[in-house]
Every structure is written in C-alpha cells, then in structure tokens.
Design an enzyme around this catalytic site. Sequence first.
Site, PDB file in Angstrom:
ATOM      1  N   LYS A  37       0.799  -1.220   0.000  1.00  0.00           N
ATOM      2  CA  LYS A  37       0.000   0.000   0.000  1.00  0.00           C
ATOM      3  C   LYS A  37       0.835   1.276   0.000  1.00  0.00           C
ATOM      4  CE  LYS A  37      -3.397  -0.757  -0.581  1.00  0.00           C
ATOM      5  NZ  LYS A  37      -3.864  -1.177  -1.936  1.00  0.00           N
ATOM      6  N   GLY A  39       1.986   2.675  -3.189  1.00  0.00           N
ATOM      7  CA  GLY A  39       2.078   3.172  -4.557  1.00  0.00           C
ATOM      8  C   GLY A  39       2.679   2.174  -5.521  1.00  0.00           C
ATOM      9  N   TRP A  42       1.010   1.990  -9.137  1.00  0.00           N
ATOM     10  CA  TRP A  42       1.390   3.136  -9.972  1.00  0.00           C
ATOM     11  C   TRP A  42       2.828   2.999 -10.450  1.00  0.00           C
ATOM     12  CZ3 TRP A  42       2.783   8.651  -7.992  1.00  0.00           C
ATOM     13  CH2 TRP A  42       2.822   9.551  -9.072  1.00  0.00           C
ATOM     14  N   HIS A 101       7.347  -7.432  -2.092  1.00  0.00           N
ATOM     15  CA  HIS A 101       7.205  -6.737  -0.812  1.00  0.00           C
ATOM     16  C   HIS A 101       8.205  -7.278   0.206  1.00  0.00           C
ATOM     17  CE1 HIS A 101       3.723  -4.552  -2.089  1.00  0.00           C
ATOM     18  NE2 HIS A 101       2.877  -5.551  -2.040  1.00  0.00           N
ATOM     19  N   SER A 131      -4.765   3.289   4.049  1.00  0.00           N
ATOM     20  CA  SER A 131      -4.926   2.543   2.800  1.00  0.00           C
ATOM     21  C   SER A 131      -5.022   1.043   3.073  1.00  0.00           C
ATOM     22  CB  SER A 131      -3.754   2.840   1.863  1.00  0.00           C
ATOM     23  OG  SER A 131      -3.919   2.190   0.623  1.00  0.00           O
ATOM     24  N   LYS A 257      -8.018   6.060  -3.657  1.00  0.00           N
ATOM     25  CA  LYS A 257      -7.904   7.508  -3.880  1.00  0.00           C
ATOM     26  C   LYS A 257      -6.545   7.896  -4.445  1.00  0.00           C
ATOM     27  CE  LYS A 257     -11.149   9.518  -0.543  1.00  0.00           C
ATOM     28  NZ  LYS A 257     -11.253  10.479   0.599  1.00  0.00           N
TER      29      LYS A 257
END
Length: 287
Positions: A37, A39, A42, A101, A131, A257
């Site tokens: 969480k 980014g 993206w 991760h 998030s 968001k």
Amino acid sequence: MYEGFWYHPMYGLEGTLFAKDHFQAHPTDVFLTSPPKCGTTWLKALIFAIVKRTCHTNCTNHPLLAMNPHDCVPFLEFNFFVAPPSRVVDNSPSPRLLATHIPYTSLPESVLISNCKIIYICRNPKDVLVSTWYFMAKLRANHELPPLSLEEAFELFSKGISGYGPFWDHVLGYWKASQELPHQIYFLTYEEMTRDTLVRVKSLAEFLGQPFTLEEERKGVVEEIIDLCSFDGLRNLEVNKSGSYWKGVKNDGFFRKGKVGDWKNHLTTQMIESLDKITNEKLQGIF
C-alpha cells in the site's frame, strides 16, 4: 494467522521462502520493491511504460490499457514461487521486470549479489495505515469476515504486525542499503513521485540506463507515459474495474484515492501523535 485477520494469506511466508531458496536473479533484472500500500501499482505501470516504450510506441493500444499493472510486472513471491514453480520467469525476455514486498534482508541472495537494479518506494506511514485498513476490509468481506475497526488496525500496525514485518524496519532496511549502493538501489517516496512526477520519471529512466532522448522529450513522450499511467486513468480502465488479480483480490481494490494526506480525514490526534513518534524514532527524518 494473525489475530483479527489483519493480513490476508496472500501475505504468507511460503512464497517468500521458496523464492529465497530457488530464484536466480540476472544482472539485467529490475526489481520494484515496497511495503504494501505504498504506490506499488502506480510504480509498476510507470516502470513498465518506461522500459517497454520502444516496444509499445502507440499509447492507443498499449498493454496497460488491457492489463492490470500487476499482470505486467508480477510479484516474485506470489506469481512464480508457489510450488510447483513456474518457468515463466526464467523464459521472460530481458530486462525482467519483477516486484516484491520482501524486506531487504530477506531478499534471495542472488538478487543481492547480481547487481540488478532495485527501485524502492515507500509512503507516509499514516497514509499506509489508512490505505491498508480499506484494502483489508475488502479482503475480509470476500472471506465473509466482519471489518476491523480503525482502532484495531491502528494497534496492529503500530505493533508491527504484518506479513512483511514492521513498516518502519522495512523502510529502514532499504534506505540504508540505498545509501551504501546508490548505483543499484533507487529510494523514493510516494510523496516525491506525486509532487515531482515529471522529474522523477526522467530520473528513474536514467537510473535504469534508458534515459529519454532529446527527441523523445521534444515529442512529449515523458508526458504521454505520465498520462497513460495516471491514477485516474488507470482506475477508470475496464480491466481495473473488473476481474481479480490473485486469490480473490479484485483489481479495483488497488485503486482507492491515491491521495497524499488522506490520513487527516481518518486518524485521531492520539493516533497521529503516536505514529509520528514511532516514525521520528525509527526513521530519523527520512520522511
């Protein structure tokens, strides 16, 4: 399993351990690393578009318009190293784009000695908590479990209960490594990417050995990539509105968001002060 089902089984240990024992990195590999969480989705889209820009020059039929970024840049511990192992990764063309991760100290040894490129992105822990809380609520609902309260999520996050260890330790491990190996590890924050997207995209391309040419800049290629990978643009694609990524993780769960500072709308003064205290003690001004 952690009490309260704070983290989904997808954040398990098996894939991490299998990758650590069996994965063989190549010097040309590119790893996108992050805590959950922060980014990641993206960044995957941006790096894929940067590295593959000579293969996909037309943004009207770009793979990112039809594929979720997680399918373009698969996770090492989720996609390939769940027994029996897949050979897809071995047959992928160079440079192989992979994500994880996994904390720095738990990366497969071959990654650490291969001199491959590692890009690390992290985020303000207060936004990470919010998030994650929303993301896990969707996963718990998929398993017919009641949602956790924000207070419960705050307690678990503050205690460092996560499939990848405490958030602050995760960040500190990669930050220290980036100071020792700046040619190999690029450390950035989601806030920096949001604030200076054009500058960061060009810097990432240079780090990867694929700088934008003057001709590409003149033609607006950098801006095209940023527009293609914009949060709203990705979120509104049909592929990211429907379908699932892995084990019931729906694609729309990766697009809420994407705003910096949304924690202000959720956290109490006590939560803010507590998280800031931990961050200042652990990370000493990195944020």
